[in-house]
Design a protein around this motif. Structure first.
Motif, PDB file in Angstrom:
ATOM      1  N   ARG A  91       0.649  -1.105   0.139  1.00 26.01           N
ATOM      2  CA  ARG A  91      -0.203   0.062   0.119  1.00 26.01           C
ATOM      3  C   ARG A  91       0.833   1.419  -0.137  1.00 26.01           C
ATOM      4  NH1 ARG A  91      -4.053  -0.965   4.895  1.00 26.01           N
ATOM      5  NH2 ARG A  91      -2.200  -2.243   5.524  1.00 26.01           N
ATOM      6  N   SER A  92       1.990   1.174   0.618  1.00 23.30           N
ATOM      7  CA  SER A  92       2.813   2.295   0.645  1.00 23.30           C
ATOM      8  C   SER A  92       3.576   2.575  -0.589  1.00 23.30           C
ATOM      9  CB  SER A  92       3.795   2.281   1.889  1.00 23.30           C
ATOM     10  OG  SER A  92       4.614   1.170   1.785  1.00 23.30           O
ATOM     11  N   PHE A  93       3.719   1.608  -1.209  1.00 22.07           N
ATOM     12  CA  PHE A  93       4.340   1.641  -2.763  1.00 22.07           C
ATOM     13  C   PHE A  93       3.412   2.216  -3.453  1.00 22.07           C
ATOM     14  CE2 PHE A  93       4.617  -0.453  -6.813  1.00 22.07           C
ATOM     15  CZ  PHE A  93       5.708   0.051  -7.338  1.00 22.07           C
ATOM     16  N   TYR A  94       2.087   1.927  -3.513  1.00 24.12           N
ATOM     17  CA  TYR A  94       1.141   2.440  -4.268  1.00 24.12           C
ATOM     18  C   TYR A  94       0.806   3.843  -4.160  1.00 24.12           C
ATOM     19  CZ  TYR A  94       0.401  -2.596  -5.832  1.00 24.12           C
ATOM     20  OH  TYR A  94       0.751  -3.510  -6.380  1.00 24.12           O
ATOM     21  N   ALA A  95       1.091   4.211  -2.902  1.00 24.81           N
ATOM     22  CA  ALA A  95       0.659   5.210  -2.183  1.00 24.81           C
ATOM     23  C   ALA A  95       1.713   6.529  -2.933  1.00 24.81           C
ATOM     24  CB  ALA A  95       0.653   5.582  -0.867  1.00 24.81           C
ATOM     25  N   SER A  96       3.031   5.934  -2.777  1.00 27.81           N
ATOM     26  CA  SER A  96       4.022   6.683  -3.487  1.00 27.81           C
ATOM     27  C   SER A  96       4.097   7.070  -5.052  1.00 27.81           C
ATOM     28  CB  SER A  96       5.428   5.971  -3.081  1.00 27.81           C
ATOM     29  OG  SER A  96       5.595   4.714  -3.808  1.00 27.81           O
ATOM     30  N   LEU A  97       3.486   6.028  -5.617  1.00 24.84           N
ATOM     31  CA  LEU A  97       3.095   6.182  -7.046  1.00 24.84           C
ATOM     32  C   LEU A  97       2.055   7.083  -7.309  1.00 24.84           C
ATOM     33  CD1 LEU A  97       3.238   2.594  -8.529  1.00 24.84           C
ATOM     34  CD2 LEU A  97       4.736   4.306  -8.840  1.00 24.84           C
ATOM     35  N   ILE A  98       1.270   6.987  -6.408  1.00 30.90           N
ATOM     36  CA  ILE A  98      -0.061   7.915  -6.584  1.00 30.90           C
ATOM     37  C   ILE A  98       0.338   9.491  -6.509  1.00 30.90           C
ATOM     38  CG2 ILE A  98      -2.173   8.639  -5.875  1.00 30.90           C
ATOM     39  CD1 ILE A  98      -2.991   5.609  -5.664  1.00 30.90           C
ATOM     40  N   LEU A  99       1.065   9.492  -5.237  1.00 32.99           N
ATOM     41  CA  LEU A  99       1.696  10.836  -4.899  1.00 32.99           C
ATOM     42  C   LEU A  99       2.669  11.329  -5.730  1.00 32.99           C
ATOM     43  CD1 LEU A  99       1.219  12.879  -2.558  1.00 32.99           C
ATOM     44  CD2 LEU A  99       3.150  11.875  -1.258  1.00 32.99           C
ATOM     45  N   THR A 100       3.353  10.672  -6.408  1.00 36.92           N
ATOM     46  CA  THR A 100       4.235  11.200  -7.478  1.00 36.92           C
ATOM     47  C   THR A 100       3.479  11.602  -8.689  1.00 36.92           C
ATOM     48  OG1 THR A 100       6.004   9.408  -7.007  1.00 36.92           O
ATOM     49  CG2 THR A 100       6.289  10.189  -9.129  1.00 36.92           C
ATOM     50  N   ALA A 101       2.205  10.899  -9.055  1.00 37.74           N
ATOM     51  CA  ALA A 101       1.941  11.205 -10.203  1.00 37.74           C
ATOM     52  C   ALA A 101       1.139  12.378  -9.951  1.00 37.74           C
ATOM     53  CB  ALA A 101       0.518  10.011 -10.317  1.00 37.74           C
ATOM     54  N   ALA A 102       0.590  12.580  -8.895  1.00 38.95           N
ATOM     55  CA  ALA A 102      -0.476  13.672  -8.199  1.00 38.95           C
ATOM     56  C   ALA A 102       0.535  15.170  -8.432  1.00 38.95           C
ATOM     57  CB  ALA A 102      -0.899  13.807  -6.793  1.00 38.95           C
ATOM     58  N   ILE A 103       1.951  14.988  -7.953  1.00 32.56           N
ATOM     59  CA  ILE A 103       2.695  16.172  -7.876  1.00 32.56           C
ATOM     60  C   ILE A 103       3.360  16.404  -9.435  1.00 32.56           C
ATOM     61  CG2 ILE A 103       5.223  16.769  -7.095  1.00 32.56           C
ATOM     62  CD1 ILE A 103       4.798  14.913  -4.574  1.00 32.56           C
ATOM     63  N   VAL A 104       3.514  15.358 -10.180  1.00 30.80           N
ATOM     64  CA  VAL A 104       4.005  15.587 -11.497  1.00 30.80           C
ATOM     65  C   VAL A 104       2.847  16.355 -12.427  1.00 30.80           C
ATOM     66  CG1 VAL A 104       4.512  14.677 -13.711  1.00 30.80           C
ATOM     67  CG2 VAL A 104       5.754  13.965 -11.585  1.00 30.80           C
ATOM     68  N   VAL A 105       1.703  15.848 -12.293  1.00 35.93           N
ATOM     69  CA  VAL A 105       0.519  16.314 -13.007  1.00 35.93           C
ATOM     70  C   VAL A 105       0.111  17.694 -12.488  1.00 35.93           C
ATOM     71  CG1 VAL A 105      -2.191  16.187 -13.215  1.00 35.93           C
ATOM     72  CG2 VAL A 105      -0.734  14.268 -13.487  1.00 35.93           C
ATOM     73  N   ALA A 106       0.399  18.310 -11.235  1.00 37.34           N
ATOM     74  CA  ALA A 106       0.182  19.610 -10.627  1.00 37.34           C
ATOM     75  C   ALA A 106       1.354  20.524 -11.171  1.00 37.34           C
ATOM     76  CB  ALA A 106       0.208  19.537  -9.136  1.00 37.34           C
ATOM     77  N   SER A 107       2.454  20.008 -11.510  1.00 42.63           N
ATOM     78  CA  SER A 107       3.662  20.780 -12.071  1.00 42.63           C
ATOM     79  C   SER A 107       3.678  20.933 -13.258  1.00 42.63           C
ATOM     80  CB  SER A 107       4.822  20.064 -11.402  1.00 42.63           C
ATOM     81  OG  SER A 107       4.893  19.899  -9.859  1.00 42.63           O
ATOM     82  N   ILE A 108       2.686  20.278 -14.199  1.00 40.58           N
ATOM     83  CA  ILE A 108       2.897  20.162 -15.621  1.00 40.58           C
ATOM     84  C   ILE A 108       2.666  21.779 -16.156  1.00 40.58           C
ATOM     85  CG2 ILE A 108       1.763  19.613 -17.906  1.00 40.58           C
ATOM     86  CD1 ILE A 108       1.820  16.665 -16.815  1.00 40.58           C
ATOM     87  N   PRO A 109       1.528  22.406 -15.694  1.00 38.51           N
ATOM     88  CA  PRO A 109       1.621  23.971 -16.170  1.00 38.51           C
ATOM     89  C   PRO A 109       2.829  24.833 -15.912  1.00 38.51           C
ATOM     90  CG  PRO A 109      -0.249  23.261 -14.980  1.00 38.51           C
ATOM     91  CD  PRO A 109       0.635  22.026 -14.784  1.00 38.51           C
ATOM     92  N   THR A 110       3.210  24.485 -14.787  1.00 41.17           N
ATOM     93  CA  THR A 110       4.619  25.065 -14.582  1.00 41.17           C
ATOM     94  C   THR A 110       5.816  25.043 -15.529  1.00 41.17           C
ATOM     95  OG1 THR A 110       4.037  25.333 -12.131  1.00 41.17           O
ATOM     96  CG2 THR A 110       6.249  25.853 -12.597  1.00 41.17           C
ATOM     97  N   PHE A 111       6.051  23.585 -15.681  1.00 42.91           N
ATOM     98  CA  PHE A 111       7.215  23.457 -16.646  1.00 42.91           C
ATOM     99  C   PHE A 111       6.922  23.661 -18.131  1.00 42.91           C
ATOM    100  CE2 PHE A 111       8.385  20.605 -12.883  1.00 42.91           C
ATOM    101  CZ  PHE A 111       9.709  20.833 -13.008  1.00 42.91           C
ATOM    102  N   LEU A 112       5.639  23.477 -18.519  1.00 41.12           N
ATOM    103  CA  LEU A 112       5.202  23.696 -19.827  1.00 41.12           C
ATOM    104  C   LEU A 112       4.630  25.062 -20.159  1.00 41.12           C
ATOM    105  CD1 LEU A 112       3.905  20.170 -20.746  1.00 41.12           C
ATOM    106  CD2 LEU A 112       6.070  20.942 -20.921  1.00 41.12           C
ATOM    107  N   GLY A 113       4.753  25.815 -18.982  1.00 39.37           N
ATOM    108  CA  GLY A 113       4.076  27.196 -19.280  1.00 39.37           C
ATOM    109  C   GLY A 113       4.917  28.141 -20.608  1.00 39.37           C
ATOM    110  N   GLY A 114       4.252  28.592 -21.299  1.00 37.80           N
ATOM    111  CA  GLY A 114       4.398  29.336 -22.451  1.00 37.80           C
ATOM    112  C   GLY A 114       5.235  28.674 -23.468  1.00 37.80           C
ATOM    113  N   VAL A 115       4.947  27.292 -23.682  1.00 39.02           N
ATOM    114  CA  VAL A 115       5.411  26.602 -24.746  1.00 39.02           C
ATOM    115  C   VAL A 115       4.367  26.341 -25.808  1.00 39.02           C
ATOM    116  CG1 VAL A 115       6.012  24.003 -25.634  1.00 39.02           C
ATOM    117  CG2 VAL A 115       6.979  24.863 -23.317  1.00 39.02           C
ATOM    118  N   PHE A 116       3.360  26.321 -25.333  1.00 42.95           N
ATOM    119  CA  PHE A 116       2.224  26.311 -26.566  1.00 42.95           C
ATOM    120  C   PHE A 116       1.405  27.615 -26.858  1.00 42.95           C
ATOM    121  CE2 PHE A 116       2.773  21.804 -24.681  1.00 42.95           C
ATOM    122  CZ  PHE A 116       3.136  21.279 -26.093  1.00 42.95           C
TER     123      PHE A 116
END
Length: 130
Positions: free
Chosen positions: A105-130
């Motif tokens: 469960r902690s492994f799956y939680a780390s995967l889910i938390l990683t995905a949430a952080i990355v998805v939330a950060s996409i606008p910051t990293f890709l801002g101004g590209v498109f």
């Protein structure tokens, strides 16, 4: 007497389906560690342009940031780093004896938390590209 398993000359790739969450955690942790080591050398190469002069360093960074694939690679680097950190913390707690019964469960939680952080950060990293 110990039992042995004869794998033959070529590893059976069907065994990947038999991996448990712990084995996937180990494989992903090793993979992300090697990716981070590879990135370290790239990072040092880019930083070494700062030894020439400030304008070379600035133009190198601006040139890299103008390439769209580099922006996507930065998102991937974030995913690799966040997962490696979270899985490392999970392993630290397991080594301390905390959460031994809930490793999957902690492994799956780390995967889910990683995905949430990355998805939330996409606008910051890709801002101004498109």
């Amino acid at each position: 007497m110990s039992q042995s398993y004869d794998r033959g000359l070529i590893e059976d790739f069907g065994r990947w389906r038999e991996f448990s969450a712990g084995m996937w955690a180990w494989v992903l942790h090793k993979f992300t560690g090697w990716v981070l080591v590879g990135y370290l050398f790239t990072h040092i190469a880019v930083l070494s342009t700062a030894t020439v002069d400030g304008t070379t360093y600035t133009s190198t960074l601006q040139g890299l940031e103008s390439i769209i694939i580099v922006r996507f690679l930065e998102v991937g680097l974030l995913a690799v780093a966040v997962f490696h950190i979270l899985n490392g913390l999970r392993l630290l707690f397991v080594d301390l004896g905390v959460g031994l019964g809930s490793q999957d469960r902690s492994f799956y939680a780390s995967l889910i938390l990683t995905a949430a952080i990355v998805v939330a950060s996409i606008p910051t990293f890709l801002g101004g590209v498109f």
